[in-house]
Design a protein around this motif. Structure first.
Motif, PDB file in Angstrom:
ATOM      1  N   ASN A   1     -11.047   3.437  10.608  1.00  0.00           N
ATOM      2  CA  ASN A   1     -10.257   2.374   9.997  1.00  0.00           C
ATOM      3  C   ASN A   1      -9.011   1.284  10.174  1.00  0.00           C
ATOM      4  O   ASN A   1      -7.451   1.953   9.214  1.00  0.00           O
ATOM      5  CB  ASN A   1     -10.309   3.485   8.446  1.00  0.00           C
ATOM      6  CG  ASN A   1     -10.677   3.474   7.885  1.00  0.00           C
ATOM      7  OD1 ASN A   1     -12.206   3.383   8.644  1.00  0.00           O
ATOM      8  ND2 ASN A   1     -10.803   4.856   7.450  1.00  0.00           N
ATOM      9  N   HIS A   2      -8.881   0.839  11.394  1.00  0.00           N
ATOM     10  CA  HIS A   2      -7.768   0.169  11.333  1.00  0.00           C
ATOM     11  C   HIS A   2      -7.633  -1.055  11.510  1.00  0.00           C
ATOM     12  O   HIS A   2      -6.503  -1.706  10.845  1.00  0.00           O
ATOM     13  CB  HIS A   2      -8.071  -0.280  13.325  1.00  0.00           C
ATOM     14  CG  HIS A   2      -7.831   1.180  14.075  1.00  0.00           C
ATOM     15  ND1 HIS A   2      -6.765   2.036  14.299  1.00  0.00           N
ATOM     16  CD2 HIS A   2      -8.877   1.819  14.526  1.00  0.00           C
ATOM     17  CE1 HIS A   2      -7.247   2.880  15.054  1.00  0.00           C
ATOM     18  NE2 HIS A   2      -8.107   2.856  14.988  1.00  0.00           N
ATOM     19  N   GLY A   3      -8.524  -1.507  10.352  1.00  0.00           N
ATOM     20  CA  GLY A   3      -7.955  -2.969   9.828  1.00  0.00           C
ATOM     21  C   GLY A   3      -7.517  -2.506   8.164  1.00  0.00           C
ATOM     22  O   GLY A   3      -8.068  -1.217   7.814  1.00  0.00           O
ATOM     23  N   VAL A   4      -6.589  -3.625   7.803  1.00  0.00           N
ATOM     24  CA  VAL A   4      -6.011  -2.938   7.163  1.00  0.00           C
ATOM     25  C   VAL A   4      -6.240  -4.072   5.408  1.00  0.00           C
ATOM     26  O   VAL A   4      -6.572  -3.488   4.743  1.00  0.00           O
ATOM     27  CB  VAL A   4      -4.327  -4.086   7.392  1.00  0.00           C
ATOM     28  CG1 VAL A   4      -3.423  -3.013   6.090  1.00  0.00           C
ATOM     29  CG2 VAL A   4      -3.936  -2.324   7.588  1.00  0.00           C
ATOM     30  N   THR A   5      -6.094  -5.020   6.024  1.00  0.00           N
ATOM     31  CA  THR A   5      -7.030  -6.344   4.750  1.00  0.00           C
ATOM     32  C   THR A   5      -8.640  -6.256   4.533  1.00  0.00           C
ATOM     33  O   THR A   5      -8.701  -6.376   3.588  1.00  0.00           O
ATOM     34  CB  THR A   5      -6.560  -7.902   5.262  1.00  0.00           C
ATOM     35  OG1 THR A   5      -6.836  -8.300   6.705  1.00  0.00           O
ATOM     36  CG2 THR A   5      -4.944  -7.830   5.097  1.00  0.00           C
TER      37      THR A   5
ATOM     38  N   LEU B   1       1.104  -0.748   0.516  1.00  0.00           N
ATOM     39  CA  LEU B   1      -0.077   0.006   0.264  1.00  0.00           C
ATOM     40  C   LEU B   1       0.824   1.584  -0.029  1.00  0.00           C
ATOM     41  O   LEU B   1       0.617   1.981  -0.606  1.00  0.00           O
ATOM     42  CB  LEU B   1      -0.668  -0.059   1.617  1.00  0.00           C
ATOM     43  CG  LEU B   1      -1.690  -1.275   1.595  1.00  0.00           C
ATOM     44  CD1 LEU B   1      -2.700  -0.850   2.764  1.00  0.00           C
ATOM     45  CD2 LEU B   1      -2.697  -1.246   0.249  1.00  0.00           C
ATOM     46  N   HIS B   2       2.461   1.065   0.995  1.00  0.00           N
ATOM     47  CA  HIS B   2       3.278   2.542   0.810  1.00  0.00           C
ATOM     48  C   HIS B   2       3.837   2.151   0.149  1.00  0.00           C
ATOM     49  O   HIS B   2       4.084   3.203  -1.029  1.00  0.00           O
ATOM     50  CB  HIS B   2       3.311   2.573   2.046  1.00  0.00           C
ATOM     51  CG  HIS B   2       2.820   2.849   2.735  1.00  0.00           C
ATOM     52  ND1 HIS B   2       3.328   3.459   3.857  1.00  0.00           N
ATOM     53  CD2 HIS B   2       2.266   2.261   3.949  1.00  0.00           C
ATOM     54  CE1 HIS B   2       2.247   3.584   5.162  1.00  0.00           C
ATOM     55  NE2 HIS B   2       1.261   2.468   4.892  1.00  0.00           N
ATOM     56  N   SER B   3       3.901   0.763  -0.978  1.00  0.00           N
ATOM     57  CA  SER B   3       5.136   1.337  -1.719  1.00  0.00           C
ATOM     58  C   SER B   3       4.579   1.694  -3.027  1.00  0.00           C
ATOM     59  O   SER B   3       5.475   1.798  -4.212  1.00  0.00           O
ATOM     60  CB  SER B   3       5.972   0.359  -1.543  1.00  0.00           C
ATOM     61  OG  SER B   3       5.403  -0.573  -1.480  1.00  0.00           O
ATOM     62  N   HIS B   4       3.823   0.692  -3.998  1.00  0.00           N
ATOM     63  CA  HIS B   4       2.959   0.670  -4.701  1.00  0.00           C
ATOM     64  C   HIS B   4       1.644   1.599  -5.111  1.00  0.00           C
ATOM     65  O   HIS B   4       0.886   1.334  -4.508  1.00  0.00           O
ATOM     66  CB  HIS B   4       2.692  -0.918  -5.644  1.00  0.00           C
ATOM     67  CG  HIS B   4       4.477  -1.372  -5.643  1.00  0.00           C
ATOM     68  ND1 HIS B   4       4.977  -1.823  -4.544  1.00  0.00           N
ATOM     69  CD2 HIS B   4       4.774  -2.070  -6.861  1.00  0.00           C
ATOM     70  CE1 HIS B   4       6.427  -2.020  -4.677  1.00  0.00           C
ATOM     71  NE2 HIS B   4       5.952  -2.952  -6.310  1.00  0.00           N
TER      72      HIS B   4
ATOM     73  N   ARG C   1      -7.418   0.209  -4.991  1.00  0.00           N
ATOM     74  CA  ARG C   1      -7.401   1.606  -4.825  1.00  0.00           C
ATOM     75  C   ARG C   1      -8.362   1.502  -3.020  1.00  0.00           C
ATOM     76  O   ARG C   1      -8.188   2.376  -2.349  1.00  0.00           O
ATOM     77  CB  ARG C   1      -8.924   2.030  -5.087  1.00  0.00           C
ATOM     78  CG  ARG C   1      -8.976   3.665  -5.011  1.00  0.00           C
ATOM     79  CD  ARG C   1     -10.438   3.861  -6.249  1.00  0.00           C
ATOM     80  NE  ARG C   1     -10.912   5.170  -6.329  1.00  0.00           N
ATOM     81  CZ  ARG C   1     -11.589   5.090  -6.768  1.00  0.00           C
ATOM     82  NH1 ARG C   1     -12.432   4.038  -7.349  1.00  0.00           N
ATOM     83  NH2 ARG C   1     -11.207   6.657  -6.156  1.00  0.00           N
ATOM     84  N   TRP C   2      -9.256   0.801  -3.020  1.00  0.00           N
ATOM     85  CA  TRP C   2     -10.382   0.833  -1.664  1.00  0.00           C
ATOM     86  C   TRP C   2      -9.404   0.356   0.147  1.00  0.00           C
ATOM     87  O   TRP C   2      -9.272   1.136   0.567  1.00  0.00           O
ATOM     88  CB  TRP C   2     -11.254  -0.665  -1.560  1.00  0.00           C
ATOM     89  CG  TRP C   2     -11.692  -0.903  -0.038  1.00  0.00           C
ATOM     90  CD1 TRP C   2     -12.851   0.297  -0.044  1.00  0.00           C
ATOM     91  CD2 TRP C   2     -11.456  -1.236   0.983  1.00  0.00           C
ATOM     92  NE1 TRP C   2     -12.932  -0.046   1.626  1.00  0.00           N
ATOM     93  CE2 TRP C   2     -11.336  -0.815   1.862  1.00  0.00           C
ATOM     94  CE3 TRP C   2     -10.246  -2.640   1.508  1.00  0.00           C
ATOM     95  CZ2 TRP C   2     -11.785  -1.283   3.448  1.00  0.00           C
ATOM     96  CZ3 TRP C   2      -9.465  -2.622   2.407  1.00  0.00           C
ATOM     97  CH2 TRP C   2     -10.648  -2.084   3.616  1.00  0.00           C
ATOM     98  N   ALA C   3      -8.261  -0.613  -0.641  1.00  0.00           N
ATOM     99  CA  ALA C   3      -7.372  -0.384   0.374  1.00  0.00           C
ATOM    100  C   ALA C   3      -7.093   0.127   0.569  1.00  0.00           C
ATOM    101  O   ALA C   3      -6.216   0.832   2.296  1.00  0.00           O
ATOM    102  CB  ALA C   3      -6.384  -2.036   0.425  1.00  0.00           C
TER     103      ALA C   3
ATOM    104  N   PHE D   1      -4.746   5.154   3.990  1.00  0.00           N
ATOM    105  CA  PHE D   1      -4.213   6.036   4.213  1.00  0.00           C
ATOM    106  C   PHE D   1      -5.277   7.712   5.067  1.00  0.00           C
ATOM    107  O   PHE D   1      -4.846   8.066   5.478  1.00  0.00           O
ATOM    108  CB  PHE D   1      -3.775   6.774   2.606  1.00  0.00           C
ATOM    109  CG  PHE D   1      -2.749   6.467   2.116  1.00  0.00           C
ATOM    110  CD1 PHE D   1      -1.181   5.915   3.449  1.00  0.00           C
ATOM    111  CD2 PHE D   1      -3.422   5.199   1.234  1.00  0.00           C
ATOM    112  CE1 PHE D   1      -0.407   5.473   2.960  1.00  0.00           C
ATOM    113  CE2 PHE D   1      -1.956   4.221   0.473  1.00  0.00           C
ATOM    114  CZ  PHE D   1      -0.272   4.139   1.532  1.00  0.00           C
ATOM    115  N   TYR D   2      -6.457   7.519   4.840  1.00  0.00           N
ATOM    116  CA  TYR D   2      -7.766   7.440   5.848  1.00  0.00           C
ATOM    117  C   TYR D   2      -7.068   8.223   7.347  1.00  0.00           C
ATOM    118  O   TYR D   2      -7.619   8.508   7.757  1.00  0.00           O
ATOM    119  CB  TYR D   2      -8.494   6.878   5.786  1.00  0.00           C
ATOM    120  CG  TYR D   2      -9.444   8.177   6.239  1.00  0.00           C
ATOM    121  CD1 TYR D   2     -10.243   9.496   5.898  1.00  0.00           C
ATOM    122  CD2 TYR D   2      -9.995   8.051   7.443  1.00  0.00           C
ATOM    123  CE1 TYR D   2     -11.147  10.188   6.287  1.00  0.00           C
ATOM    124  CE2 TYR D   2     -11.081   8.253   8.224  1.00  0.00           C
ATOM    125  CZ  TYR D   2     -11.705   9.313   8.001  1.00  0.00           C
ATOM    126  OH  TYR D   2     -12.839  10.057   8.947  1.00  0.00           O
TER     127      TYR D   2
END
Ligand code: ZN
Ligand code: ZN
Length: 190
Positions: free
Chosen positions: A133-137, A105-108, A116-118, A123-124
């Motif tokens: 928004n603590h969940g990542v997956t 998410l951070h690098s690409h 896009r959703w993730a 980043f919100y």
């Protein structure tokens, strides 16, 4: 035989869901509510303040062996070899997917609906409201615990902007991401 295999798949899924819950619980309750009073929390807050900082891989490896090892032993003891190992496998695979996805998410840049959703979800959390928004997956546990927000355009501080977000020539957000993100620039002194 078929029933055993179906149950093994179910145990694998339950293991994956256990990681999914742990992802939320660690991030929100240990990382953020820990307010820097435990090692994980300090590492996580550093990730927030630097943007491109991740805890060293060896630390994650040691921690994951310390969790997955005993988990495998206990679940084999409680559920037998097939179901115990399936549960542990589901947990481990989901954990590694999470680690891979978070870095990505951070690098690409995003590709497709989920990417896009993730990124927008994560980043919100980074740049707008770290209490949400603590969940990542997935958004499952944010929805369950009332911390889910559907972001509008995300204001990204210029110094923390992901490399993929900006055009190196102009320094502005790539036009293809301009609908989702805008840079929050430092006010110039001149
Ligand atoms: Zn992050
Ligand atoms: Zn966080």
């Amino acid at each position: 035989m078929v029933t055993s295999l179906l149950l093994a798949v179910l145990m694998c899924f339950l293991g994956a869901m256990t990681w999914s819950f742990s992802e939320y619980a660690l991030h929100n309750w240990v990382g953020h509510l820990g307010r820097g009073k435990n090692h994980f929390s300090r590492e996580h807050l550093h990730h927030h303040s630097k943007g491109d900082y991740f805890a060293p891989a060896w630390q994650k490896l040691v921690a994951s062996i310390a969790v997955v090892g005993p988990m495998g032993v206990v679940s084999v003891f409680l559920m037998g070899k097939l179901f115990g190992l399936s549960y542990t496998l589901g947990f481990s695979v989901m954990y590694f997917l999470y680690e891979w996805l978070h870095r990505r998410l951070h690098s690409h840049p995003p590709r497709g609906f989920y990417g896009r959703w993730a990124r927008r979800h994560h980043f919100y959390h980074h740049f707008v409201n770290p209490k949400m928004n603590h969940g990542v997956t997935s958004p499952i546990w944010d929805i369950v615990f009332g911390t889910y927000v559907e972001p509008e355009q995300i204001r990204v501080p210029e110094k923390l902007a992901m490399e993929w977000l900006c055009d190196p020539q102009s320094g502005d957000v790539h036009t293809s991401f301009a609908h989702d993100y805008v840079l929050r620039r430092r006010k110039s002194v001149a």
